[in-house]
Design a protein around this motif. Structure first.
Motif, mmCIF file in Angstrom:
data_model
loop_
_atom_site.group_PDB
_atom_site.id
_atom_site.type_symbol
_atom_site.label_atom_id
_atom_site.label_comp_id
_atom_site.label_asym_id
_atom_site.label_seq_id
_atom_site.Cartn_x
_atom_site.Cartn_y
_atom_site.Cartn_z
ATOM 1 N N ASP A 94 0.826 -1.202 0.000
ATOM 2 C CA ASP A 94 0.000 0.000 0.000
ATOM 3 C C ASP A 94 0.864 1.256 0.000
ATOM 4 O OD1 ASP A 94 -2.377 -1.401 -0.023
ATOM 5 O OD2 ASP A 94 -2.780 -1.129 2.128
ATOM 6 N N ALA A 95 1.906 1.260 0.818
ATOM 7 C CA ALA A 95 2.790 2.423 0.894
ATOM 8 C C ALA A 95 3.497 2.666 -0.443
ATOM 9 C CB ALA A 95 3.826 2.236 2.006
ATOM 10 N N ARG A 96 3.953 1.582 -1.089
ATOM 11 C CA ARG A 96 4.605 1.744 -2.400
ATOM 12 C C ARG A 96 3.621 2.271 -3.441
ATOM 13 N NH1 ARG A 96 7.157 -3.198 -0.833
ATOM 14 N NH2 ARG A 96 5.667 -4.375 -2.085
ATOM 15 N N ALA A 97 2.404 1.772 -3.431
ATOM 16 C CA ALA A 97 1.393 2.232 -4.386
ATOM 17 C C ALA A 97 1.058 3.703 -4.140
ATOM 18 C CB ALA A 97 0.139 1.370 -4.290
ATOM 19 N N TYR A 98 0.934 4.084 -2.882
ATOM 20 C CA TYR A 98 0.642 5.467 -2.528
ATOM 21 C C TYR A 98 1.774 6.381 -2.975
ATOM 22 C CZ TYR A 98 -0.571 9.505 0.375
ATOM 23 O OH TYR A 98 -0.892 10.754 0.820
ATOM 24 N N ALA A 99 3.006 5.983 -2.684
ATOM 25 C CA ALA A 99 4.171 6.791 -3.082
ATOM 26 C C ALA A 99 4.271 6.890 -4.599
ATOM 27 C CB ALA A 99 5.446 6.191 -2.497
ATOM 28 N N SER A 100 3.995 5.801 -5.275
ATOM 29 C CA SER A 100 4.042 5.804 -6.733
ATOM 30 C C SER A 100 2.995 6.750 -7.304
ATOM 31 C CB SER A 100 3.831 4.387 -7.266
ATOM 32 O OG SER A 100 3.843 4.388 -8.672
ATOM 33 N N GLY A 101 1.825 6.756 -6.710
ATOM 34 C CA GLY A 101 0.772 7.667 -7.155
ATOM 35 C C GLY A 101 1.175 9.115 -7.006
ATOM 36 N N TRP A 102 1.806 9.439 -5.875
ATOM 37 C CA TRP A 102 2.274 10.802 -5.676
ATOM 38 C C TRP A 102 3.384 11.139 -6.664
ATOM 39 C CZ3 TRP A 102 0.322 14.918 -3.693
ATOM 40 C CH2 TRP A 102 -0.651 14.816 -2.708
ATOM 41 N N ASP A 156 3.760 9.901 -9.677
ATOM 42 C CA ASP A 156 3.099 10.110 -10.969
ATOM 43 C C ASP A 156 2.438 11.484 -11.023
ATOM 44 O OD1 ASP A 156 3.902 7.568 -11.661
ATOM 45 O OD2 ASP A 156 1.909 6.667 -11.409
ATOM 46 N N ALA A 157 1.788 11.875 -9.935
ATOM 47 C CA ALA A 157 1.127 13.173 -9.886
ATOM 48 C C ALA A 157 2.129 14.310 -10.000
ATOM 49 C CB ALA A 157 0.311 13.309 -8.597
ATOM 50 N N MET A 158 3.257 14.179 -9.325
ATOM 51 C CA MET A 158 4.289 15.218 -9.386
ATOM 52 C C MET A 158 4.888 15.308 -10.780
ATOM 53 S SD MET A 158 4.108 16.704 -6.549
ATOM 54 C CE MET A 158 5.518 17.775 -6.672
ATOM 55 N N GLU A 159 5.106 14.167 -11.410
ATOM 56 C CA GLU A 159 5.637 14.162 -12.765
ATOM 57 C C GLU A 159 4.649 14.797 -13.740
ATOM 58 O OE1 GLU A 159 6.658 10.130 -13.635
ATOM 59 O OE2 GLU A 159 8.368 10.135 -12.272
ATOM 60 N N ALA A 160 3.365 14.512 -13.568
ATOM 61 C CA ALA A 160 2.341 15.098 -14.424
ATOM 62 C C ALA A 160 2.278 16.612 -14.230
ATOM 63 C CB ALA A 160 0.982 14.467 -14.156
ATOM 64 N N THR A 161 2.397 17.056 -12.968
ATOM 65 C CA THR A 161 2.361 18.470 -12.671
ATOM 66 C C THR A 161 3.574 19.181 -13.241
ATOM 67 O OG1 THR A 161 1.123 18.048 -10.652
ATOM 68 C CG2 THR A 161 2.230 20.160 -10.803
ATOM 69 N N SER A 162 4.750 18.584 -13.086
ATOM 70 C CA SER A 162 5.965 19.220 -13.600
ATOM 71 C C SER A 162 5.991 19.244 -15.120
ATOM 72 C CB SER A 162 7.214 18.519 -13.055
ATOM 73 O OG SER A 162 7.312 17.209 -13.573
ATOM 74 N N ALA A 163 5.275 18.337 -15.758
ATOM 75 C CA ALA A 163 5.206 18.317 -17.215
ATOM 76 C C ALA A 163 4.127 19.255 -17.723
ATOM 77 C CB ALA A 163 4.942 16.899 -17.707
ATOM 78 N N GLY A 164 3.377 19.879 -16.791
ATOM 79 C CA GLY A 164 2.362 20.837 -17.176
ATOM 80 C C GLY A 164 1.031 20.208 -17.547
ATOM 81 N N ARG A 165 0.874 18.961 -17.200
ATOM 82 C CA ARG A 165 -0.386 18.283 -17.488
ATOM 83 C C ARG A 165 -1.304 18.406 -16.283
ATOM 84 N NH1 ARG A 165 2.644 12.991 -19.155
ATOM 85 N NH2 ARG A 165 2.425 12.783 -16.933
ATOM 86 N N ALA A 166 -2.559 18.547 -16.549
ATOM 87 C CA ALA A 166 -3.553 18.586 -15.469
ATOM 88 C C ALA A 166 -3.918 17.174 -15.089
ATOM 89 C CB ALA A 166 -4.798 19.355 -15.915
ATOM 90 N N LEU A 167 -4.210 16.998 -13.803
ATOM 91 C CA LEU A 167 -4.625 15.671 -13.343
ATOM 92 C C LEU A 167 -6.055 15.425 -13.588
ATOM 93 C CD1 LEU A 167 -2.623 15.370 -10.031
ATOM 94 C CD2 LEU A 167 -2.106 14.366 -12.231
#
Length: 73
Positions: free
Chosen positions: A52-60, A62-73
């Motif tokens: 669960d912790a790995r999945a949660y961290a991975s989700g964050w 992914d979200a940070m990478e999407a944000t830094s690439a300028g994509r909306a979630l």
């Protein structure tokens, strides 16, 4: 513990596999002495928590990478 049906897996073997795993673990735990059963349950819970912790961290991540690439979630 409750389980929810995942419609994405409908028609797959996943629900059957989960039910079989529950049956096997239940049978195994019934045949173990108390300390060993507690240790097994603790090991399973530890692994599930780590996943669960790995999945949660991975989700964050992914979200940070999407944000830094300028994509909306």
């Amino acid at each position: 513990m409750t389980t929810q049906r995942d419609d994405a897996h409908e028609g797959s073997a996943a629900p059957d596999a989960a039910a079989e795993l529950h049956r096997v673990l239940g049978s195994l735990i019934q045949h173990l002495q108390e300390p060993a059963a507690e240790q097994l349950l603790h090991a399973i819970r530890t692994e599930l928590d780590a996943r669960d912790a790995r999945a949660y961290a991975s989700g964050w991540q992914d979200a940070m990478e999407a944000t830094s690439a300028g994509r909306a979630l």
